[in-house]
Design an enzyme around this catalytic site. Structure first.
Site, PDB file in Angstrom:
ATOM      1  N   CYS A 182       0.701  -1.582  -0.020  1.00  0.00           N
ATOM      2  CA  CYS A 182       0.278   0.242   0.442  1.00  0.00           C
ATOM      3  C   CYS A 182       0.372   1.364   0.458  1.00  0.00           C
ATOM      4  O   CYS A 182       0.369   2.407   0.186  1.00  0.00           O
ATOM      5  CB  CYS A 182      -1.091  -0.086   1.289  1.00  0.00           C
ATOM      6  SG  CYS A 182      -2.123  -1.723   1.706  1.00  0.00           S
ATOM      7  N   HIS A 239      -9.618   2.793  -2.220  1.00  0.00           N
ATOM      8  CA  HIS A 239      -7.999   2.266  -1.697  1.00  0.00           C
ATOM      9  C   HIS A 239      -7.327   1.343  -3.228  1.00  0.00           C
ATOM     10  O   HIS A 239      -7.061  -0.122  -2.731  1.00  0.00           O
ATOM     11  CB  HIS A 239      -7.794   1.178  -0.036  1.00  0.00           C
ATOM     12  CG  HIS A 239      -6.187   1.256  -0.219  1.00  0.00           C
ATOM     13  ND1 HIS A 239      -5.108   1.360  -0.373  1.00  0.00           N
ATOM     14  CD2 HIS A 239      -5.777   0.293   0.412  1.00  0.00           C
ATOM     15  CE1 HIS A 239      -4.769   0.773  -0.335  1.00  0.00           C
ATOM     16  NE2 HIS A 239      -4.900   0.466   0.396  1.00  0.00           N
ATOM     17  N   CYS A 259       0.718   2.947   5.605  1.00  0.00           N
ATOM     18  CA  CYS A 259       0.975   1.883   6.310  1.00  0.00           C
ATOM     19  C   CYS A 259       0.941   0.747   5.079  1.00  0.00           C
ATOM     20  O   CYS A 259       0.101   0.772   4.277  1.00  0.00           O
ATOM     21  CB  CYS A 259      -0.093   1.078   7.536  1.00  0.00           C
ATOM     22  SG  CYS A 259      -2.097   0.845   7.402  1.00  0.00           S
TER      23      CYS A 259
END
Length: 432
Positions: free
Chosen positions: A91, A384, A419
């Site tokens: 990510c 996302h 994160c």
């Protein structure tokens, strides 16, 4: 001795983010990344120009896309002499690409470059089963017809069962959501607090769209005008009715589809440059990429830390190096993999014992002003696409800092924190 030059973020561009299996079901990573690069090229009049380099990447990537970023550059309006390469850090991928490009600019190795990322959960690669793959490899190695017949005799219909990709942690077998459930239980994060942050993520993003904030950041693609995960009618009552998504049996699960990021397709990119290049092309920087820090945690074993807690470690090192406190920021953009993960990080920074014992500090980092957090929406609301999120955050935050400077006439500073799977975290400081 090299002296680091300032690294300017000139602006960002992205396509709308789409929930898995909706608007971009037939769109490939290559198509989405190329469309995003071309939008950036058009915005800054880069047609036919050779840039220092382009760095991007994807988490879910087909073997045919081993050179994804280079192929996207060749398909774009950039000069084919522009170097390009892939990066993958889950990510945090496109924050890392920004750091890599930015460092080369800072060292004077290049003058301008693009950093970005893309991911499609709809067009995820589906592999052969391991047994079938080994059989095919053995056939390829066979030298004689009898060898091939012997190998084929071992074929079983069950071998046709595909290996569907997942993002479970290899060392634990748990999904990121299952790991986050452990974190929120450890830190005592309530379901209500998670839903409140999730609701703010939607409302802040919708307000930003309504104000026109995203007008020059988001370009239409495949008929989509804005991120299709946004829910204008979301409410605490509706969020409270959702069932647990990861801990369905204990009766204490608090992560739901409403306070977690959805599987998403999309791409984003930012243009970085030296001051000299920006001046030469008449472009005023929106913000400066000042510094960055990465961290990793052990998330399996006797000293295990929460899987998504690495930014909690990176930020104190970043602050110390720059002589700053956690409160010395006008804006914070903490990636919302899950609302609960953001709240765990914030609570860790507020906990004096944790800061002393885990982070090696003399006292707690303290609280932040929550009104400064994810002011233009976060990943829960916007979506996302794994490798694209970092560039989405950097592009939006650079513009937010520019607007703050233009409105107040004063400098502004932002802290970015992302994160990532594998117990990783990447953080950065932006200034205008």
């Amino acid at each position: 001795m090299n002296t680091r030059r300032p690294v300017a973020i000139l602006g960002g561009q992205r396509i709308p983010f789409a929930r898995q299996n909706t608007a971009y079901t037939r769109a490939t990573n290559l198509e989405m990344l190329t469309a995003t690069l071309d939008a950036l090229v058009k915005r800054f009049n880069l047609e036919g120009q050779r840039l220092g380099e382009v760095a991007a990447g994807a988490v879910l990537k087909h073997t045919r896309d081993f050179n994804l970023t280079r192929e996207a550059v060749l398909a774009s309006q950039l000069a084919p002499q522009t170097p390009a390469y892939d990066v993958q850090q889950a990510c945090a991928t496109s924050v890392e690409t920004a750091i890599l490009v930015g460092n080369k600019i800072g060292m004077g190795q290049i003058e301008v470059g693009i950093a970005g990322g893309v991911d499609s959960s709809s067009d995820a690669p589906v592999a052969l089963s391991e047994s079938y793959r080994q059989l095919i490899l053995a056939l390829n190695r066979a030298k004689t017809g009898s060898e091939r017949l012997r190998i084929l005799a071992g074929f079983r219909p069950a071998m046709f069962r595909p290996s569907v990709p997942n993002v479970n942690e290899r060392r634990t077998g748990l999904s990121m959501g299952e790991h986050c459930e452990l974190m929120v239980k450890q830190w005592g994060i309530t379901r209500e607090a998670q839903d409140e942050l999730a609701l703010a993520s939607h409302r802040n993003a919708i307000a930003a769209y309504d104000e026109g904030f995203y007008d020059d950041l988001v370009v239409p693609f495949r008929g989509l005008q804005r991120d299709n995960n946004l829910r204008a009618d979301s409410s605490m009552e509706k969020l409270a009715r959702l069932k647990p998504a990861f801990d369905k049996t204990s009766g204490h699960g608090s992560l739901t589809a409403g306070n977690s990021t959805p599987l998403t397709d999309g791409a984003a990119a930012i243009l970085l440059a030296s001051t000299e290049w920006a001046d030469l092309h008449g472009i005023r920087p929106q913000a400066w990429l000042v510094d960055a820090e990465t961290a990793a945690v052990e998330y399996a074993g006797p000293n295990a830390e929460g899987l998504l807690m690495a930014p909690a470690y990176a930020v104190p090192r970043l602050l110390e190096r720059n002589g700053l406190s956690l409160q010395d920021f006008d804006y914070y953009d903490i990636h919302e993999a899950f609302a609960g993960q953001v709240l765990c990080t914030l609570k860790a920074w507020e906990d004096a014992d944790y800061c002393r014992e885990r982070l090696g500090l003399t006292q707690a980092l303290g609280r932040i002003d929550r009104s400064k957090l994810n002011v233009r929406g976060g990943s829960v609301g916007l979506g996302h696409p794994f490798a694209a999120t970092g560039a989405r955050i950097l592009g939006s935050m650079a513009k937010q800092l520019m607007l703050h400077r233009n409105r107040t006439g004063k400098p502004a500073r932002a802290l970015v924190s992302v994160c990532a799977a594998g117990g990783l975290g990447v953080t950065a400081i932006l200034e205008a």
